[in-house]
Design an enzyme around this catalytic site. Structure first.
Site, PDB file in Angstrom:
ATOM      1  N   GLU A 170       6.815 -15.006 -11.318  1.00 47.00           N
ATOM      2  CA  GLU A 170       6.284 -13.720 -10.851  1.00 47.00           C
ATOM      3  C   GLU A 170       5.601 -12.932 -11.946  1.00 47.00           C
ATOM      4  OE1 GLU A 170      10.053 -12.035  -9.275  1.00 47.00           O
ATOM      5  OE2 GLU A 170       8.726 -11.045  -7.870  1.00 47.00           O
TER       6      GLU A 170
ATOM      7  N   LYS B 128      11.700 -15.347 -11.079  1.00 54.59           N
ATOM      8  CA  LYS B 128      11.428 -14.232 -12.005  1.00 54.59           C
ATOM      9  C   LYS B 128      10.338 -14.629 -12.984  1.00 54.59           C
ATOM     10  CE  LYS B 128      12.783 -11.519 -10.460  1.00 54.59           C
ATOM     11  NZ  LYS B 128      13.588 -11.429  -9.288  1.00 54.59           N
TER      12      LYS B 128
ATOM     13  N   HIS C  63      16.272 -37.668  -7.796  1.00 49.65           N
ATOM     14  CA  HIS C  63      15.544 -37.986  -6.558  1.00 49.65           C
ATOM     15  C   HIS C  63      14.082 -37.562  -6.643  1.00 49.65           C
ATOM     16  CE1 HIS C  63      19.277 -39.192  -4.749  1.00 49.65           C
ATOM     17  NE2 HIS C  63      19.825 -38.076  -5.182  1.00 49.65           N
TER      18      HIS C  63
ATOM     19  N   ASN D 227      -1.470   1.888   5.797  1.00 45.92           N
ATOM     20  CA  ASN D 227      -0.648   0.823   5.228  1.00 45.92           C
ATOM     21  C   ASN D 227      -0.234  -0.083   6.390  1.00 45.92           C
ATOM     22  OD1 ASN D 227       2.877   0.976   4.340  1.00 45.92           O
ATOM     23  ND2 ASN D 227       1.483  -0.719   4.109  1.00 45.92           N
ATOM     24  N   GLY D 228      -0.497  -1.395   6.261  1.00 48.93           N
ATOM     25  CA  GLY D 228      -0.134  -2.310   7.345  1.00 48.93           C
ATOM     26  C   GLY D 228      -1.313  -3.170   7.742  1.00 48.93           C
TER      27      GLY D 228
ATOM     28  N   TRP E 296      -2.962  -2.634  -1.654  1.00 50.19           N
ATOM     29  CA  TRP E 296      -2.690  -4.057  -1.835  1.00 50.19           C
ATOM     30  C   TRP E 296      -3.513  -4.740  -0.742  1.00 50.19           C
ATOM     31  CZ3 TRP E 296      -0.738  -8.201   0.977  1.00 50.19           C
ATOM     32  CH2 TRP E 296      -0.325  -9.315   0.231  1.00 50.19           C
TER      33      TRP E 296
ATOM     34  N   CYS F 231       0.858  -1.194   0.000  1.00 52.13           N
ATOM     35  CA  CYS F 231       0.000   0.000   0.000  1.00 52.13           C
ATOM     36  C   CYS F 231       0.892   1.242   0.000  1.00 52.13           C
ATOM     37  CB  CYS F 231      -0.928   0.099   1.186  1.00 52.13           C
ATOM     38  SG  CYS F 231      -2.080  -1.268   1.301  1.00 52.13           S
TER      39      CYS F 231
ATOM     40  N   ARG G 105       3.773  -0.342  -4.835  1.00 53.32           N
ATOM     41  CA  ARG G 105       3.497  -0.880  -3.500  1.00 53.32           C
ATOM     42  C   ARG G 105       2.151  -1.593  -3.414  1.00 53.32           C
ATOM     43  NH1 ARG G 105       6.908   1.356   0.218  1.00 53.32           N
ATOM     44  NH2 ARG G 105       5.528   0.755   1.900  1.00 53.32           N
TER      45      ARG G 105
ATOM     46  N   GLU H 163      16.350 -18.266  -8.628  1.00 50.53           N
ATOM     47  CA  GLU H 163      16.022 -16.892  -8.995  1.00 50.53           C
ATOM     48  C   GLU H 163      15.394 -16.821 -10.396  1.00 50.53           C
ATOM     49  OE1 GLU H 163      15.615 -14.315  -7.485  1.00 50.53           O
ATOM     50  OE2 GLU H 163      15.796 -12.673  -8.893  1.00 50.53           O
TER      51      GLU H 163
ATOM     52  N   LYS I 195       5.737  -4.438  -4.255  1.00 51.40           N
ATOM     53  CA  LYS I 195       7.190  -4.315  -4.168  1.00 51.40           C
ATOM     54  C   LYS I 195       7.717  -4.473  -2.742  1.00 51.40           C
ATOM     55  CE  LYS I 195      11.174  -3.299  -5.927  1.00 51.40           C
ATOM     56  NZ  LYS I 195      11.736  -4.440  -6.667  1.00 51.40           N
TER      57      LYS I 195
HETATM   58  C1  F6R Z   1      11.254 -10.906  -6.391  1.00 50.03           C
HETATM   59  C2  F6R Z   1      11.032  -9.910  -5.376  1.00 50.03           C
HETATM   60  C3  F6R Z   1      10.734 -10.358  -3.986  1.00 50.03           C
HETATM   61  C4  F6R Z   1      11.658  -9.605  -3.013  1.00 50.03           C
HETATM   62  C5  F6R Z   1      11.277  -9.949  -1.572  1.00 50.03           C
HETATM   63  C6  F6R Z   1      12.192  -9.279  -0.570  1.00 50.03           C
HETATM   64  O1  F6R Z   1      11.455 -10.334  -7.629  1.00 50.03           O
HETATM   65  O2  F6R Z   1      11.084  -8.747  -5.632  1.00 50.03           O
HETATM   66  O3  F6R Z   1      10.903 -11.730  -3.854  1.00 50.03           O
HETATM   67  O4  F6R Z   1      12.970  -9.937  -3.294  1.00 50.03           O
HETATM   68  O5  F6R Z   1       9.961  -9.546  -1.325  1.00 50.03           O
HETATM   69  O6  F6R Z   1      12.129  -7.897  -0.652  1.00 50.03           O
HETATM   70  P1  F6R Z   1      13.233  -6.980  -0.015  1.00 50.03           P
HETATM   71  O7  F6R Z   1      14.501  -7.248  -0.721  1.00 50.03           O
HETATM   72  O8  F6R Z   1      12.734  -5.582  -0.231  1.00 50.03           O
HETATM   73  O9  F6R Z   1      13.311  -7.349   1.436  1.00 50.03           O
END
Ligand code: F6R
Length: 619
Positions: free
Chosen positions: A498, A495, A514, A100-101, A74, A2, A27, A491, A614
């Protein structure tokens, strides 16, 4: 999660708030809303959906007022809908509030308030705050907010306006970020710096349990007990242009292409004339020498950077190192103590689980070192020492440049500790430094290949989409690697899922037999990271096993590797020759781009993928 924005001044608030929200949309983006005060009444508009829906509505039917608050949501409590969108009002529509929260005790508070006659309209936890403030209001909004805060449990940042006090904008925070933008004859509230940068570079980072009272000419900060606090104004040293797309189609693409420059800056700033310096490190060399183990804790992409950290730290510093996801660490009894160096990694510095893990480690006596991108963030402030990645604002929800920046910092920290603890011979260390310094230029070279909009990865993605439809959507991705590139397999899969919503799994290649090998037939596309390394031959065997079962293989190999072509692979991606230790940041680039192009082929909203945000400031 948010985004909150607030404005007070002489200008019309609506467009200023909309612009600020557009910088905070990363956000959360399932609904948005604004409230202003005009004359003696609150004007409110809120809409389900992205900010552009609200903007279109306000364009045809604007709201007026030189004070206002805004929100991009969000959803946590209550589905995305017009009613659940913020701002929320009290019973009489005298005050408006954005939050927010999460308010953990909202049900209990709601029941009590309902018994007292308060009427609720939404399913959110937020609305209880509006009614609580209403309950305590007797002519002083700041006092009413302060009394309401005492009743709340959970994490929050909020902004409030009251129609009877139209010259005051009130903000408060506890565990969710909130900053004040200090302007000339106007002031701002926001969840993050980019929201105010169009207007000012002077900001106050509020601490936990602080309230900010903004008039157009003044900012007063108080603690929850009502005591005045002197807070210093910080100067932001980056520009709003860094938070814009600069001609790229998406922020994600721009941020991928920024990586060579980011790495170059990190290495040039921190490694000068043969010595490494971390200005905010705080932990002395003597303290470093005493640590018996390292614990790394992080979430998502930052966790994958941490996993790579384990490989390099154990290899070169010869110190036991374990890595945990923050949400697991915080709920077990972690074996950390004062002999443990705890490294927390976070781009945003606000991730709720990582922050809680940090606090848990501190309770056990561990020294916490943060690797963080956002200056002044909660994680940076609560840690004993911090190494900033200085990657600039990362706007796309899918993290890219923050990841490779975290890797660069981990390399430097490893080499710093290896030198300090004399675990690597000086001549080898020098050779490693030299090789590390080559990485930004090699990455620049690699990125140059993908500059044209239609490049080999875009073509592979096109091929994948066709195949996906031919196979009636049964196709999915597997990412396999060994050793130091295993975290990259995780990773790459993260990506892809996501932003393209296609099932993808990362696996250590040696684990295939396995279980996961049962998945192999002609359906999956298997990305095999097979760069030249001590496990190259093993990876080649894995490729053969997949081919023997009709799997489609995309091999990521080292430039000039002719042997890989003999294994009947379907697609080849090359990365420049480099010591295997430093291959992860280079391998990450095509993985990020492949995910990007696949999502683009399917026409998805790359910068704002569904269900994500984010900065994950809720548990
Ligand atoms: C993946 C992504 C999330 C963040 C995770 C941690 O692309 O963006 O998996 O890496 O939410 O966020 P931070 O680094 O801000 O603690």
């Amino acid at each position: 999660m948010c985004g909150i924005a607030g404005y007070i001044g002489d200008r019309e608030a609506q467009d200023i708030l909309l612009k600020s929200l557009s910088r905070l949309e990363y956000r959360g983006y399932d609904s948005a809303g604004l409230a202003t005060i005009k004359g003696r009444s609150i004007q409110l508009v809120k809409k389900q959906g992205k900010l552009k829906i609200l903007s279109a509505d306000l364009k045809s039917d604007p709201i007026e007022g030189a004070i206002g608050i805004g929100h991009t949501r969000w959803a946590t409590h209550g589905i995305p809908s017009d009613i659940n969108a913020h701002p929320h009002l009290d019973c009489k529509g005298k005050l408006a509030l954005v939050h927010n929260g999460i308010i953990e005790n909202y049900l209990e508070l709601k029941e009590k308030l309902q018994k007292e006659g308060h009427k609720f309209t939404s399913q959110t936890d937020t609305e209880v705050i509006a009614h609580l403030i209403e309950k305590f209001y007797s002519g002083d909004i700041v006092e009413a907010v302060r009394k309401a805060l005492k009743k709340l449990r959970g994490s929050y940042a909020m902004a409030v306006i009251h129609k009877d006090e139209p010259a005051k904008l009130v903000g408060a925070r506890c565990d969710s970020p909130l900053i004040v933008g200090v302007g000339q004859g106007e002031n701002f509230l926001a969840s993050d710096v980019p929201a105010v940068l169009d207007h000012t570079k002077d900001v106050i980072y509020l601490n936990n349990r602080e309230i900010a009272v903004l008039t157009k000419d003044h900012v007063l900060v108080k603690d929850f007990e009502g005591r005045k606090i002197n807070r210093k104004v910080s100067k932001i040293n980056w520009d709003i242009s860094q938070a814009e797309k600069a001609g790229y189609r998406h922020f994600m693409l721009k941020e991928i292409f920024e990586q060579s420059g980011v790495l170059n800056n990190i290495l040039n700033e921190r490694y000068k004339k043969g010595s490494i310096s971390f200005e905010e490190l705080k932990i002395s060399d003597d303290e470093f020498k005493k640590f018996k183990r390292i614990a790394i804790v992080a979430c998502g992409t930052a966790y994958h950077a941490g996993l790579t950290g384990k490989y390099i730290l154990e290899d070169l510093v010869k110190i036991p190192c374990w890595v945990d996801v923050s949400s697991e660490f915080r709920y077990r009894n972690p074996l950390v103590d004062k002999e443990t160096l705890m490294i927390v990694i976070s781009q945003s510095g606000e991730t709720a689980d990582t922050l809680a893990a940090l606090r848990e480690a501190k309770r056990h006596g561990a020294k916490v070192l943060a690797i963080c991108n956002v200056l002044g963030s909660s994680i940076a402030r609560e840690s004993y020492g911090v190494i900033y990645t200085h990657a600039g604002p990362e706007i796309a929800v899918a993290s890219t440049k923050a990841y490779t920046a975290q890797l660069a910092v981990l390399y430097l920290l490893t080499l710093y500790l290896a030198r300090l603890k004399k675990t690597v011979a000086a001549s080898k260390l020098n050779a490693l430094f030299k090789e590390l310094k080559r990485v930004p230029a090699l990455m620049e070279e690699l990125l140059a290949e993908y500059k044209p909009d239609y490049n080999i990865l875009a073509a592979y993605a096109q091929g994948f989409r066709k195949y996906y439809h031919e196979k009636h959507n049964k196709t999915f991705f597997l990412y396999l690697a060994r050793n130091i590139n295993y975290p990259n397999a995780l990773e790459g899969a993260l990506k892809l899922k996501e932003i393209s919503y296609i099932s993808a799994e990362g696996y250590p290649a040696g684990e295939m037999k396995h279980g996961p090998i049962a998945l192999i037939d002609e359906n999956p596309w298997v990305v095999c990271i097979a760069v030249k390394s001590r496990t190259y031959d093993k990876m080649v065997s894995n490729i053969q096993e997949i081919k023997a079962r009709n799997g489609i293989v995309i091999a990521i190999a080292t430039e000039g590797d002719k042997e890989i072509l003999h294994h009947n692979i379907n697609y080849l991606i090359e990365i420049p020759k480099v010591d295997e230790l430093f291959s992860p940041p280079l391998v990450a680039v095509p993985l990020q781009l492949l995910a990007y192009y696949v999502a683009r082929e399917f026409g998805y909203d790359i910068d704002q993928p569904r269900n994500l945000a984010k900065s994950v400031t809720v548990e």
